[in-house]
Design an enzyme around this catalytic site. Sequence first.
Site, PDB file in Angstrom:
ATOM      1  N   LYS A  21     -46.229 -21.646  -5.636  1.00 30.90           N
ATOM      2  CA  LYS A  21     -44.786 -21.582  -5.810  1.00 30.90           C
ATOM      3  C   LYS A  21     -44.110 -21.194  -4.477  1.00 30.90           C
ATOM      4  CE  LYS A  21     -45.164 -20.355 -10.726  1.00 30.90           C
ATOM      5  NZ  LYS A  21     -44.733 -19.385 -11.786  1.00 30.90           N
TER       6      LYS A  21
ATOM      7  N   TYR B  59     -41.302 -27.984 -16.594  1.00 37.50           N
ATOM      8  CA  TYR B  59     -41.066 -26.770 -17.378  1.00 37.50           C
ATOM      9  C   TYR B  59     -40.297 -27.038 -18.675  1.00 37.50           C
ATOM     10  CZ  TYR B  59     -42.884 -23.592 -13.767  1.00 37.50           C
ATOM     11  OH  TYR B  59     -43.699 -22.897 -12.898  1.00 37.50           O
TER      12      TYR B  59
ATOM     13  N   PHE C 258     -35.086 -17.064 -19.014  1.00 39.82           N
ATOM     14  CA  PHE C 258     -35.534 -17.154 -17.620  1.00 39.82           C
ATOM     15  C   PHE C 258     -35.598 -18.595 -17.112  1.00 39.82           C
ATOM     16  CE2 PHE C 258     -39.380 -17.069 -20.263  1.00 39.82           C
ATOM     17  CZ  PHE C 258     -40.079 -18.167 -19.784  1.00 39.82           C
TER      18      PHE C 258
ATOM     19  N   ARG D  76     -56.971 -20.407 -14.670  1.00 43.24           N
ATOM     20  CA  ARG D  76     -56.074 -19.434 -15.314  1.00 43.24           C
ATOM     21  C   ARG D  76     -56.643 -18.012 -15.155  1.00 43.24           C
ATOM     22  NH1 ARG D  76     -50.967 -20.819 -17.437  1.00 43.24           N
ATOM     23  NH2 ARG D  76     -51.348 -19.467 -19.244  1.00 43.24           N
TER      24      ARG D  76
ATOM     25  N   ASN E 213     -44.711 -15.175  -9.186  1.00 38.11           N
ATOM     26  CA  ASN E 213     -46.135 -14.857  -9.323  1.00 38.11           C
ATOM     27  C   ASN E 213     -47.064 -15.843  -8.617  1.00 38.11           C
ATOM     28  OD1 ASN E 213     -45.713 -16.960 -11.048  1.00 38.11           O
ATOM     29  ND2 ASN E 213     -46.092 -15.820 -12.935  1.00 38.11           N
TER      30      ASN E 213
ATOM     31  N   HIS F 170     -48.910 -21.550 -10.253  1.00 35.36           N
ATOM     32  CA  HIS F 170     -48.904 -22.136 -11.592  1.00 35.36           C
ATOM     33  C   HIS F 170     -50.264 -22.768 -11.819  1.00 35.36           C
ATOM     34  CE1 HIS F 170     -47.903 -24.712 -15.006  1.00 35.36           C
ATOM     35  NE2 HIS F 170     -48.603 -25.632 -14.375  1.00 35.36           N
TER      36      HIS F 170
ATOM     37  N   GLU G  68     -48.953 -32.778 -16.404  1.00 39.17           N
ATOM     38  CA  GLU G  68     -48.441 -32.202 -15.151  1.00 39.17           C
ATOM     39  C   GLU G  68     -48.982 -32.944 -13.922  1.00 39.17           C
ATOM     40  OE1 GLU G  68     -49.513 -28.075 -15.561  1.00 39.17           O
ATOM     41  OE2 GLU G  68     -48.044 -27.749 -17.175  1.00 39.17           O
TER      42      GLU G  68
HETATM   43  P1  IDP Z   1     -47.686 -19.006 -16.858  1.00 40.43           P
HETATM   44  O1  IDP Z   1     -47.163 -19.453 -15.507  1.00 40.43           O
HETATM   45  O2  IDP Z   1     -48.517 -17.767 -16.753  1.00 40.43           O
HETATM   46  O3  IDP Z   1     -48.331 -20.113 -17.642  1.00 40.43           O
HETATM   47  P2  IDP Z   1     -45.362 -19.371 -18.579  1.00 40.43           P
HETATM   48  O4  IDP Z   1     -45.131 -18.629 -19.848  1.00 40.43           O
HETATM   49  O5  IDP Z   1     -45.754 -20.806 -18.677  1.00 40.43           O
HETATM   50  O6  IDP Z   1     -46.398 -18.538 -17.697  1.00 40.43           O
HETATM   51  O7  IDP Z   1     -43.998 -19.260 -17.747  1.00 40.43           O
HETATM   52  C1  IDP Z   1     -43.758 -20.064 -16.621  1.00 40.43           C
HETATM   53  C2  IDP Z   1     -43.234 -19.186 -15.505  1.00 40.43           C
HETATM   54  O8  IDP Z   1     -41.959 -18.645 -15.897  1.00 40.43           O
HETATM   55  C3  IDP Z   1     -44.084 -17.931 -15.223  1.00 40.43           C
HETATM   56  O9  IDP Z   1     -45.169 -18.195 -14.353  1.00 40.43           O
HETATM   57  C4  IDP Z   1     -43.075 -17.015 -14.598  1.00 40.43           C
HETATM   58  O10 IDP Z   1     -42.787 -17.390 -13.249  1.00 40.43           O
HETATM   59  C5  IDP Z   1     -41.837 -17.304 -15.445  1.00 40.43           C
HETATM   60  N1  IDP Z   1     -41.750 -16.431 -16.636  1.00 40.43           N
HETATM   61  C6  IDP Z   1     -42.464 -16.539 -17.780  1.00 40.43           C
HETATM   62  N2  IDP Z   1     -42.119 -15.600 -18.687  1.00 40.43           N
HETATM   63  C7  IDP Z   1     -41.129 -14.885 -18.113  1.00 40.43           C
HETATM   64  C8  IDP Z   1     -40.332 -13.776 -18.568  1.00 40.43           C
HETATM   65  O11 IDP Z   1     -40.467 -13.266 -19.684  1.00 40.43           O
HETATM   66  N3  IDP Z   1     -39.412 -13.285 -17.684  1.00 40.43           N
HETATM   67  C9  IDP Z   1     -39.216 -13.830 -16.451  1.00 40.43           C
HETATM   68  N4  IDP Z   1     -39.929 -14.886 -15.992  1.00 40.43           N
HETATM   69  C10 IDP Z   1     -40.875 -15.405 -16.807  1.00 40.43           C
HETATM   70 MG    MG Z   2     -47.433 -21.916 -18.290  1.00 42.88          MG
END
Ligand code: IDP
Ligand code: MG
Length: 144
Positions: free
Chosen positions: A14, A54, A62, A90, A121, A124, A135
């Site tokens: 990212k 997404y 968010f 993962r 974070n 992805h 994807e």
């Molecule tokens: P993942 O990347 O661990 O699969 P997802 O639930 O698919 O997580 O969410 C996509 C991205 O959206 C996350 O990596 C993070 O950057 C952001 N995100 C997910 N949940 C939250 C939240 O509750 N608050 C703020 N950002 C979030």
């Molecule tokens: Mg995800």
Amino acid sequence: MNSQKIERTLVLVKPDGVRRSLVGEVVSRIETKGYVVVGLKMITPTREILEKHYAEHAGKPFYEPLLEFMLSGPIVAMIAEGNRVIEGFRKLAGTTDPTTAEPGTIRGDLARDQGTKVVQNIVHGSDSPESAAREIAIFFPELS
Ligand code: IDP
Ligand code: MG
């Protein structure tokens, strides 16, 4: 556990990871685990691509901050290959929240809560074979 099915997963570094020059670190963790990077490119994604990627999060609080964050700079898209690489990457990435992601994982070691509306974070990774196929087609249309 002994499944011989070779999988492919989509990994994104990212904008936070690219800004902090962590592309090599992410590639290194994938490769030292034993997976093979079979596609890699740096791109500046369009909003349209990110909306597709997404789609499952549309409408969540968010969602807009997530799109803005993902549009804030170049990203690196990769395809990693290997047996059970979807689950394996993962695990390498760690859980979504970097504060509680296990040390030893990419998110646990390299990211922290920045107090932003969207969690930044670093990476992805696709979460299922269906997501991976979908994807990879979005980011590597030339391969399908
Ligand atoms: P993942 O990347 O661990 O699969 P997802 O639930 O698919 O997580 O969410 C996509 C991205 O959206 C996350 O990596 C993070 O950057 C952001 N995100 C997910 N949940 C939250 C939240 O509750 N608050 C703020 N950002 C979030
Ligand atoms: Mg995800």
